[in-house]
Design an enzyme around this catalytic site. Structure first.
Site, short mmCIF file in Angstrom:
data_model
loop_
_atom_site.label_atom_id
_atom_site.label_comp_id
_atom_site.label_asym_id
_atom_site.label_seq_id
_atom_site.Cartn_x
_atom_site.Cartn_y
_atom_site.Cartn_z
CB THR A 187 75.75 9.29 29.47
OG1 THR A 187 76.81 8.82 29.75
CG2 THR A 187 74.61 8.51 30.40
CD1 TRP A 446 78.25 25.88 48.42
CD2 TRP A 446 76.18 24.77 47.79
NE1 TRP A 446 78.10 24.37 48.74
CE2 TRP A 446 77.18 24.14 48.34
CE3 TRP A 446 74.96 24.54 47.20
CZ2 TRP A 446 76.67 22.74 48.58
CZ3 TRP A 446 74.43 23.40 47.48
CH2 TRP A 446 75.33 22.46 47.96
P1 ADP Z 1 75.19 14.50 29.79
O1 ADP Z 1 75.14 14.51 31.21
O2 ADP Z 1 76.36 13.80 29.25
O3 ADP Z 1 74.94 15.85 29.57
P2 ADP Z 1 72.53 14.13 29.44
O4 ADP Z 1 71.90 14.78 28.30
O5 ADP Z 1 71.80 12.95 29.90
O6 ADP Z 1 73.78 13.79 29.16
O7 ADP Z 1 72.35 15.29 30.54
C1 ADP Z 1 71.54 15.49 31.63
C2 ADP Z 1 71.92 16.51 32.40
O8 ADP Z 1 71.51 17.73 31.84
C3 ADP Z 1 70.88 16.86 33.82
O9 ADP Z 1 71.43 15.76 34.89
C4 ADP Z 1 71.01 18.03 34.09
O10 ADP Z 1 72.22 18.24 34.70
C5 ADP Z 1 71.06 18.68 32.75
N1 ADP Z 1 69.82 19.30 32.42
C6 ADP Z 1 68.89 18.71 31.59
N2 ADP Z 1 67.77 19.37 31.27
C7 ADP Z 1 67.91 20.66 32.14
C8 ADP Z 1 67.23 21.64 32.54
N3 ADP Z 1 66.17 21.79 32.00
N4 ADP Z 1 67.84 22.61 33.20
C9 ADP Z 1 68.78 22.37 33.81
N5 ADP Z 1 69.79 21.36 33.65
C10 ADP Z 1 69.20 20.31 32.91
#
Ligand code: ADP
Length: 550
Positions: A187, A446
């Site tokens: 990650t 919130w």
């Molecule tokens: P990191 O957590 O290190 O950024 P990831 O690429 O696995 O690595 O990120 C996943 C996170 O990105 C999700 O848990 C979410 O919070 C955010 N995310 C991914 N796609 C979306 C989206 N379409 N809208 C909002 N948040 C998103």
């Protein structure tokens, strides 16, 4: 009891590579050189993958051994994607933009023995490998071996010579269990230390099938897919394997990731699909406004990794390159949900309301929302709770070399806790309210930082904006806006507040603002809220509108 008469069948990536080689020999991967494409066919990828596998055999790479890449999106990287899992080894894609500490931690944690590196980034890797005593071989691709400075425990090879003369077929092992490790990806650590996720042959196979289905990306052999999302980030959203499944052409940007070269590449390659995080498209949109270019060859632009600003969806509609919003994580391979409006919705504004959500779960992903005690919450479109997902391409643990369980708090009764707060509508549309850590808790209420960012960015003078919660003597926390605006005159807080007055409740309107030329980004190009938070705490921003303490 009647038994099925169907055969078994093992879902393996070797089968996929051989399938693409035989069924789509004309399929191509195309890498941009800055002025033209260099192409490789799926048939040639199959041949080179066999050669690479033979050469890796020669180094003693065996089942389950990690072979890492430190590479851009390009033809050679695709060959490594094809070869390594097919021979039973594990492909580990190292992120090119990690901090040195993270890179060294990951290299040692994954116990990488062999690394393939693009010459352009080899000097960076040299510094990391100097602190990774387990590495034995480094293979330099696309440039001179001298670009890598080796410590005395490492042998350096030139890729072309390394594979030259090797047989162009390989007897891929047929006994690799479909549940065994195929690709290891960490990650990006937006919210903590990097954690290893290990995809299996089965998970990648099923994910690729869905990418080629209309419940996923709907990729077909008539498509040309521009994969801007890096191959070191969640396997470029699984696209390198999905194109092999359906014979789509793949367009790779190599290291040319700025808006101008991306647009030059698009003019030449005319992709029908493209995939990247919102910050990339923000840059592309700004460039298109300054220097118009027809991008209507894009039948769909897949955007995910962070919430897509509503204004971006509108802007790309005007470019005739409609955005499809998707949600996912490293832990979810990554396709977790995708926003396609329901059947029968023809009115564009009605459809827009669905397109801005994170969408519906594909058939192999189960999703639910739960309260703080883990009780399931209703799909009423209003109640929010932590999003949990499960399915064959959702991780059930994090990789730990000693076999210990890492981060057990991320799992709940066999479901992955995503750390995202969401609502789900009665017709199955999921909407991410915020990350648990990013929600702003102000006076017992919130605020969704995502919604506030959307509202701030809907002002045409705002080029980029991110919102974090900062300590406040009276309300515990209040929103702080960090924005990039079009001109100096646009750094006018009162004008921004007046703009927001029509869009958000009065109590949500931020007092504190700061204007900068660039917002810090993470290694995968998302707004880096962790960096913004620590810089704010150090007093690193000139903050306007700070209320006087009472
Ligand atoms: P990191 O957590 O290190 O950024 P990831 O690429 O696995 O690595 O990120 C996943 C996170 O990105 C999700 O848990 C979410 O919070 C955010 N995310 C991914 N796609 C979306 C989206 N379409 N809208 C909002 N948040 C998103």
């Amino acid at each position: 009891m009647i038994q099925s008469t169907m055969q078994g069948g093992n879902l393996s990536l070797a089968t996929l590579v051989e399938y693409s080689r035989k069924s789509f020999p004309e399929g191509r991967v195309r890498t941009w050189t800055g002025s033209a494409f260099r192409d490789i066919s799926f048939a040639e990828i199959g041949e080179q993958a066999a050669q690479l596998a033979h050469a890796l055999d020669g180094l003693g790479v065996g089942r389950g051994d990690r072979v890492a890449t430190f590479m851009w999106n390009n033809n050679e990287h695709q060959v490594v994607y094809a070869a390594v899992p097919s021979m039973g080894a594990v492909l580990h894609t190292l992120n090119l933009r990690l901090s040195p500490e993270q890179a060294v931690f990951i290299l040692n944690h994954a116990d990488d023995k062999v690394i393939l590196v693009d010459a352009s980034v080899a000097p960076m890797l040299s510094a990391y490998v100097a602190q990774a005593p387990g590495v034995r071989h480094v293979i330099v691709v696309n440039g001179p071996v001298e670009s890598f400075t080796a410590p005395d425990w490492v042998t350096v090879h030139a890729y072309d010579e390394f594979i030259a003369g090797q047989p162009t077929t390989y007897n891929w092992p047929g006994d690799i269990d479909e549940r065994s490790a195929a690709v290891l990806c960490y990650t990006s650590g937006t919210t903590g230390d990097p954690k290893g996720v290990v995809y299996s042959h089965r998970s990648i196979y099923l994910h690729s099938l869905t990418a080629t289905s209309t419940t996923g990306v709907g990729l077909s052999n008539r498509d040309s897919m521009l994969a801007i999302v890096p191959m070191f980030h969640v396997m470029s959203w699984g696209l390198p394997y999905a194109v092999m499944m359906c014979g789509a052409t793949m367009i790779m940007p190599d290291r040319f990731l700025q808006p101008e070269p991306l647009l030059a590449m698009m003019a030449e390659g005319r992709p029908t699909l493209a995939a990247a995080v919102p910050t990339i498209w923000q840059g592309v949109a700004a460039r298109l406004h300054a220097a118009p270019q027809d991008i209507s060859h894009l039948r769909e632009v897949i955007v995910g990794g962070a919430a897509v600003p509503h204004t971006m969806i509108r802007a790309f509609d005007e470019f005739n390159a409609p955005i499809t919003h998707a949600w996912g994580m490293t832990e979810t391979s990554p396709l977790g949900s995708i926003a396609r409006p329901p059947a029968g919705i023809d009115d564009p504004e009605e459809a827009f309301a669905y397109r801005v959500t994170q969408g519906r779960f594909p058939p192999l992903v189960a999703g639910r929302i739960v309260d703080d005690e883990g009780n399931e919450l209703p799909w009423d479109g209003e109640t929010s709770g932590e999003l949990e997902v499960s399915g064959p391409w959702i991780t059930g643990a994090y990789y730990q070399p000693d076999g210990n369980v890492s981060a057990p708090d991320k799992f709940h009764d066999g479901w992955l806790r995503t750390g995202d707060v969401a609502t789900i509508s009665p017709d199955g549309y999921m909407r991410i309210v915020d990350r648990t850590k990013d929600i702003i808790k102000t006076g017992g209420e919130w605020i969704s930082s995502v919604e506030l960012e959307n509202a701030v960015m809907s002002n045409p003078v705002v080029l980029e904006a991110t919102v974090i919660g900062v300590p406040d003597a009276k309300w515990d926390e209040r929103p702080f806006v960090l924005a990039v605006v079009a001109s100096e005159a646009d750094a006018d807080i009162e004008a921004h507040k007046a703009f927001l007055a029509d869009l958000v409740p009065r109590w949500q309107i931020p007092e504190r603002w700061s204007f900068v030329t660039e917002i810090p980004k993470t290694s995968v190009g998302k707004f880096d809220k962790k960096a913004v938070r620590s810089r704010y705490a150090e007093g690193g921003y000139e903050v306007f509108g700070e209320p006087a303490p009472e």
